[in-house]
Design a protein around this motif. Structure first.
Motif, short mmCIF file in Angstrom:
data_model
loop_
_atom_site.label_atom_id
_atom_site.label_comp_id
_atom_site.label_asym_id
_atom_site.label_seq_id
_atom_site.Cartn_x
_atom_site.Cartn_y
_atom_site.Cartn_z
N ILE A 1 13.99 -3.14 -1.56
CA ILE A 1 13.88 -3.73 -2.75
C ILE A 1 14.31 -2.38 -3.75
CG2 ILE A 1 12.34 -4.73 -4.56
CD1 ILE A 1 10.89 -6.13 -2.07
N LYS A 2 15.21 -2.40 -4.33
CA LYS A 2 15.45 -1.32 -5.30
C LYS A 2 14.42 -1.06 -6.54
CE LYS A 2 20.43 -1.67 -5.02
NZ LYS A 2 21.80 -1.96 -5.58
N ALA A 3 13.91 0.03 -6.53
CA ALA A 3 13.09 0.28 -7.70
C ALA A 3 13.81 1.52 -8.36
CB ALA A 3 11.78 0.66 -7.16
N ASP B 1 16.92 5.27 -7.60
CA ASP B 1 17.44 5.25 -6.13
C ASP B 1 16.30 5.24 -5.17
OD1 ASP B 1 16.25 7.63 -6.49
OD2 ASP B 1 18.05 8.84 -7.04
N ASN B 2 15.33 4.55 -5.77
CA ASN B 2 13.97 4.37 -4.48
C ASN B 2 14.45 2.98 -4.06
OD1 ASN B 2 12.76 6.42 -6.48
ND2 ASN B 2 11.00 5.93 -5.26
N TYR B 3 13.92 2.80 -2.53
CA TYR B 3 13.73 1.62 -1.86
C TYR B 3 12.19 1.36 -1.66
CZ TYR B 3 18.90 1.78 -1.13
OH TYR B 3 20.13 1.81 -1.15
N ILE B 4 11.67 0.01 -1.80
CA ILE B 4 10.56 -0.31 -1.61
C ILE B 4 10.96 -1.11 -0.27
CG2 ILE B 4 8.63 -1.72 -1.96
CD1 ILE B 4 9.13 -1.24 -5.33
N SER C 1 4.12 -16.29 5.52
CA SER C 1 3.88 -16.52 4.02
C SER C 1 3.58 -15.38 3.31
CB SER C 1 2.90 -17.88 3.84
OG SER C 1 1.57 -17.20 4.17
N THR C 2 3.22 -14.13 4.07
CA THR C 2 2.78 -13.05 3.43
C THR C 2 3.86 -11.95 3.97
OG1 THR C 2 1.56 -12.52 5.51
CG2 THR C 2 0.33 -13.43 3.77
N ALA C 3 3.57 -10.78 3.07
CA ALA C 3 4.56 -9.69 3.33
C ALA C 3 3.79 -8.32 3.10
CB ALA C 3 5.95 -9.68 2.47
N VAL C 4 4.34 -7.33 3.38
CA VAL C 4 3.84 -5.87 3.38
C VAL C 4 4.79 -5.16 2.72
CG1 VAL C 4 2.71 -4.08 4.74
CG2 VAL C 4 2.21 -6.04 5.34
N ALA C 5 4.28 -4.04 1.74
CA ALA C 5 5.27 -3.22 1.27
C ALA C 5 5.00 -1.76 1.39
CB ALA C 5 5.27 -3.39 -0.59
N VAL C 6 5.97 -1.01 1.54
CA VAL C 6 5.79 0.33 1.74
C VAL C 6 6.28 1.19 0.57
CG1 VAL C 6 6.69 2.37 3.17
CG2 VAL C 6 6.69 0.02 4.45
N ASP C 7 5.42 1.67 0.14
CA ASP C 7 5.65 2.85 -0.94
C ASP C 7 6.10 2.17 -2.21
OD1 ASP C 7 4.72 5.00 0.30
OD2 ASP C 7 6.66 6.05 0.51
N PRO C 8 5.37 1.32 -2.79
CA PRO C 8 5.66 0.36 -4.04
C PRO C 8 5.50 1.25 -5.47
CG PRO C 8 3.75 -0.39 -3.41
CD PRO C 8 4.17 0.70 -2.53
N GLY C 9 6.41 2.01 -5.64
CA GLY C 9 6.31 2.89 -6.90
C GLY C 9 6.30 2.09 -8.20
N CYS D 1 14.07 5.71 4.98
CA CYS D 1 13.44 6.82 4.08
C CYS D 1 13.31 5.81 2.80
CB CYS D 1 14.13 7.90 4.15
SG CYS D 1 15.83 8.01 4.33
N ALA D 2 12.88 6.74 1.70
CA ALA D 2 12.68 5.97 0.46
C ALA D 2 13.46 6.20 -0.88
CB ALA D 2 11.17 6.54 0.09
N HIS D 3 14.66 6.74 -0.22
CA HIS D 3 15.78 7.00 -1.35
C HIS D 3 17.09 7.00 -0.93
CE1 HIS D 3 13.06 8.63 -4.73
NE2 HIS D 3 12.28 9.29 -3.63
#
Ligand SMILES: [Zn+2]
Length: 259
Positions: free
Chosen positions: A7-9, A12-15, A24-32, A167-169
Motif C-alpha cells: 500500500i503506497k504511502a 515512496d513508502n510501502y505499507i 476478514s482481518t489483516a495485519v500492517a507493517v510500518d503504517p506511517g 523493505c519499506a521504500h
C-alpha cells in the motif's frame, strides 16, 4: 500461503498488508500514514488486527495513534529497544509473536544500525526489514552505528537465498545507479536496471526483491567480493581488510557523493 499487498504511502513508502486467503482481518507493517491503509481495508472489507513496527521513524509509525482509535483491540508489536508511542507488545531478538488474526509464524531479528533498536520480522520465506536493507541499497545510519549496520547486513546475507525482501521504500532504481558506480563492469547490475525500469514503467513496485538478487547486485551485501573491495580501497586510498570498514567506506561514499 500469505497474501502480501503493498500500500503506497507518502512519496515512496510501502505499507505491507498481510492476510490469509479468505480472512476478514489483516495485519500492517510500518503504517506511517493511516489514510491509505484505512482506505484499502475499507475497499477490501477487512479490519486490522495487528501492526508490526520495525523502528521508530515517523514515516513508519505515524499512523499508529489513529489506527488504535479506529481498532480499539489492535495489537501493536514493535522493538523493545525503542521508545514508540502506542506499542502494546514490545519485542526482543528471537521472539515468535502470536499475531492475532494472522496464521503465520514470524521470528524477530534485532538488526541495529539504521536506528539503534531496529528489528525485522522473518518468516513465511519473507523478511520485513524496514529501512535496514533496501533493494540494491541499505538505510543510512541515524542513531545506530556503521559497524552495527555492517553486521546486521551480514546477518541478512546468511539467510536462505530464496528469502523475499520486503523493505519499506521504493528506492531501487536510484540505488542501482550507485551500484553501477561501484561495479561498472557488473552484468547483473545492468540486467537488473533493465528489468526494474520495466516494472516502474508499468507502474509496478520493484518489491519484493529476493536475497539471491541482492547478493548479486547490492554493493552493501557484497563487501567480501573482490570488485567491491577494490572500489572501496580506491575511494579510501588504502588497503582495507575488515568487512565493516569496507562497508563504511562504501556507505559514506554514497552519502557524500551520490545521494
Ligand atoms: Zn527509517
Amino acid at each position: 500461503m500469505l497474501q502480501i499487498t503493498p500500500i503506497k504511502a507518502f512519496d515512496d513508502n510501502y505499507i505491507w498488508a498481510l492476510r490469509n486467503p479468505g480472512a476478514s482481518t489483516a495485519v500492517a507493517v510500518d503504517p506511517g500514514d493511516e489514510t491509505p491503509l484505512l482506505n484499502w481495508l475499507q475497499e477490501n472489507s477487512l479490519t486490522l488486527s495487528a501492526v508490526l513496527l520495525t523502528h521508530h521513524h515517523y514515516d513508519h509509525v505515524g499512523g499508529v495513534p489513529e489506527l488504535r482509535e479506529a481498532f480499539p483491540d489492535l495489537k501493536v508489536f514493535g522493538p523493545a529497544g525503542e521508545s514508540i508511542k502506542g506499542v502494546t507488545e514490545p519485542l526482543h531478538e528471537g521472539d515468535r509473536p502470536l499475531i492475532p488474526g494472522l496464521d503465520a509464524d514470524f521470528q524477530v531479528l534485532e538488526l541495529p544500525g539504521h536506528t539503534a533498536g531496529h528489528i525485522a520480522y522473518l518468516g513465511e520465506q519473507a523478511l520485513f526489514c524496514g529501512d535496514t536493507l533496501f533493494a540494491a541499497g541499505c538505510g543510512r545510519v541515524f542513531d545506530g552505528t556503521m559497524t552495527q549496520l555492517a553486521n546486521s547486513l551480514q546477518r541478512i546475507a546468511q539467510l536462505p537465498a530464496e528469502t523475499k525482501i520486503y523493505c519499506a521504500h521504493e528506492y531501487t532504481l536510484d540505488n542501482l545507479g550507485f551500484a553501477r558506480w561501484v561495479e561498472p563492469e557488473s552484468e547483473a547490475v545492468m540486467q537488473r536496471i533493465d528489468s526494474e525500469q520495466a516494472k516502474r514503467q508499468n507502474g509496478e513496485p520493484t518489491l519484493p526483491s529476493t536475497l539471491q538478487l541482492e547478493l548479486a547486485t547490492n554493493p552493501f551485501l557484497r563487501t567480501q567480493v573482490p570488485s567491491i573491495v577494490t572500489a572501496a580501497e580506491k575511494v579510501a586510498g588504502k588497503t582495507l581488510t575488515d568487512h565493516a570498514e569496507i562497508f563504511m567506506v562504501i556507505r559514506q561514499w554514497k552519502d557524500r557523493e551520490y545521494d
